[in-house]
Write a protein that holds these residues in place. Structure first.
Motif, PDB file in Angstrom:
ATOM      1  N   ILE A   1       9.474 -20.072  -2.765  1.00 10.97           N
ATOM      2  CA  ILE A   1       8.835 -18.773  -2.983  1.00 10.97           C
ATOM      3  C   ILE A   1       7.366 -18.867  -2.590  1.00 10.97           C
ATOM      4  O   ILE A   1       6.576 -19.559  -3.233  1.00 10.97           O
ATOM      5  N   LEU A   2       7.015 -18.179  -1.530  1.00  7.25           N
ATOM      6  CA  LEU A   2       5.644 -18.186  -1.023  1.00  7.25           C
ATOM      7  C   LEU A   2       4.771 -17.188  -1.772  1.00  7.25           C
ATOM      8  O   LEU A   2       3.632 -17.484  -2.140  1.00  7.25           O
ATOM      9  N   THR A   3       5.322 -15.988  -2.013  1.00  5.69           N
ATOM     10  CA  THR A   3       4.568 -14.920  -2.672  1.00  5.69           C
ATOM     11  C   THR A   3       5.382 -14.397  -3.846  1.00  5.69           C
ATOM     12  O   THR A   3       6.278 -13.570  -3.668  1.00  5.69           O
ATOM     13  N   PRO A   4       5.110 -14.879  -5.065  1.00 11.09           N
ATOM     14  CA  PRO A   4       5.886 -14.413  -6.224  1.00 11.09           C
ATOM     15  C   PRO A   4       5.603 -12.946  -6.530  1.00 11.09           C
ATOM     16  O   PRO A   4       4.539 -12.412  -6.219  1.00 11.09           O
ATOM     17  N   MET A   5       6.584 -12.305  -7.160  1.00 10.27           N
ATOM     18  CA  MET A   5       6.422 -10.947  -7.664  1.00 10.27           C
ATOM     19  C   MET A   5       6.334 -10.998  -9.178  1.00 10.27           C
ATOM     20  O   MET A   5       6.995 -11.817  -9.820  1.00 10.27           O
ATOM     21  N   SER A   6       5.562 -10.105  -9.735  1.00  5.22           N
ATOM     22  CA  SER A   6       5.340 -10.134 -11.181  1.00  5.22           C
ATOM     23  C   SER A   6       6.533  -9.605 -11.963  1.00  5.22           C
ATOM     24  O   SER A   6       6.756  -9.994 -13.107  1.00  5.22           O
ATOM     25  N   GLY A   7       7.301  -8.702 -11.360  1.00  2.46           N
ATOM     26  CA  GLY A   7       8.401  -8.073 -12.078  1.00  2.46           C
ATOM     27  C   GLY A   7       7.969  -6.902 -12.930  1.00  2.46           C
ATOM     28  O   GLY A   7       8.790  -6.274 -13.604  1.00  2.46           O
ATOM     29  N   ALA A   8       6.690  -6.576 -12.910  1.00  2.49           N
ATOM     30  CA  ALA A   8       6.203  -5.438 -13.691  1.00  2.49           C
ATOM     31  C   ALA A   8       6.633  -4.131 -13.038  1.00  2.49           C
ATOM     32  O   ALA A   8       6.634  -4.002 -11.810  1.00  2.49           O
ATOM     33  N   GLY A   9       6.989  -3.168 -13.872  1.00  3.88           N
ATOM     34  CA  GLY A   9       7.362  -1.869 -13.342  1.00  3.88           C
ATOM     35  C   GLY A   9       6.240  -1.214 -12.566  1.00  3.88           C
ATOM     36  O   GLY A   9       6.476  -0.446 -11.630  1.00  3.88           O
ATOM     37  N   SER A  10       5.010  -1.538 -12.939  1.00  6.06           N
ATOM     38  CA  SER A  10       3.865  -0.973 -12.227  1.00  6.06           C
ATOM     39  C   SER A  10       3.825  -1.453 -10.780  1.00  6.06           C
ATOM     40  O   SER A  10       3.319  -0.752  -9.894  1.00  6.06           O
ATOM     41  N   GLU A  11       4.359  -2.644 -10.514  1.00  8.36           N
ATOM     42  CA  GLU A  11       4.409  -3.175  -9.150  1.00  8.36           C
ATOM     43  C   GLU A  11       5.365  -2.336  -8.297  1.00  8.36           C
ATOM     44  O   GLU A  11       5.058  -1.992  -7.153  1.00  8.36           O
TER      45      GLU A  11
END
Length: 329
Positions: free
Chosen positions: A160-170
């Protein structure tokens, strides 16, 4: 994707090749072999794919040119290696992901005989639709069996190079930015833009996926990328094509793409697809259908974020967005 008026507009123009360049690209597998015929394949809308017939070869090959650069080519090659034997796909005959031969990343793939799912559905009866959807669900479960450490975009080695936060705001920020300040508002119109942005804001908090398991996503799991063929009295997936958008995330993302056309299909389409997915070992959260529809807004908003008018594409995407807005989600 296609409409009654014809295929949708491409994201990138076809890459044309002069004979000398073609000869150099084919040399690693067919040095000195004459090209009998060559024609572009119309399925994809980003990369350029050619069907190439070679003298003395029993079947054509596919010459695949990547517009996304070396990283995309490396990722697709790594996925094909990891899933070989578990997910049906073409054989990778040769790859030059860094473009060392002609300055263009490319791959040569085996030809797989089959009918694209969207073409098969155009003339299918309810039983054939159900069989194809069930087979697609089983294959998607096999893809999703590949667990990932977290959601995010891949490095060439599938770390994983660029993780995602998993926040709904994302999720909400991405959809919103494709519409405003992106170009989406130009094609939606003022009233529909206001309605969509309000809908996204309303559902942002519920889209948080922090802590949920992440899986390998095809991220373009729909009709033109699934080759189907008869298998006895039923149907099977002959090959899953075009992995250039793959990343790690919620399985509902791929499901949303596949079910994008469910309103245009018999009820068996969605029912059999989910039955096949579960039969293949796939698991879903209780609110999977709602999440799938909301996650697909990421794709639909991106389709609208184009500076130039693409009438067929935009009209189709707006129809899908309207269907989501009208659902009781």
């Amino acid at each position: 994707m296609a409409t009654e008026d014809g295929p949708l507009e491409r994201r990138h123009p076809l890459i044309t090749l002069v004979p000398s360049t073609l000869t150099r690209m084919l040399a690693p597998i067919a040095a000195g072999t004459a090209v009998i015929a060559m024609a572009p394949l119309m399925g994809g809308y980003s990369n350029t794919n050619y069907r190439v017939s070679l003298a003395g070869w029993p079947a054509p090959v596919v010459l695949r040119l990547y517009v996304g650069g070396a990283a995309v080519a490396h990722i697709e090659r790594a996925i094909m290696a990891r899933l070989r034997g578990r997910v049906p796909m073409p054989e990778l005959l040769f790859a030059d992901p860094d473009g060392q031969i002609v300055g263009q990343p490319y791959a040569i793939l085996s030809w797989v005989a089959g009918e694209p799912l969207d073409a098969a559905l155009a003339t299918a009866d309810a039983a054939t639709t159900a069989a194809c959807a069930h087979a697609a669900g089983q294959v998607l479960a096999a893809i999703h069996a590949e667990q990932m450490p977290c959601a995010g975009f891949f490095a060439p080695d599938l770390s994983i190079l660029t993780p995602m936060s998993g926040a709904g705001s994302e999720w909400a920020a991405y959809v919103t930015n494709c519409i405003v300040p992106g170009n989406g508002h130009r094609w939606l119109g003022e009233a529909r833009t206001e309605r969509l942005l309000g809908f996204v804001a309303e559902h942002a908090a519920a889209m948080t996926t922090t802590g949920e398991p992440a899986v390998l996503l095809h991220a373009d799991f729909q009709g033109q990328n699934l080759l189907m063929r008869p298998a006895g009295a039923s149907w099977e997936v002959a090959a899953v094509l075009d992995w250039e958008f793959a990343y790690a995330g919620s399985p509902c993302f791929d499901i949303g793409q596949f079910l994008r056309i469910e309103d245009d299909q018999p009820a068996q389409y969605a029912q059999s697809f989910i039955a096949g997915y579960r039969a293949g070992g796939g698991t879903l959260p209780p609110d999977w259908h709602r999440r799938a529809k909301l996650l697909d807004l990421l794709n639909l908003a991106q389709f609208l974020d184009t500076p130039d008018a693409r009438p067929r594409l935009h009209a189709q995407v707006i129809r899908w967005i309207d269907a989501t807005l009208m659902r009781q989600i």
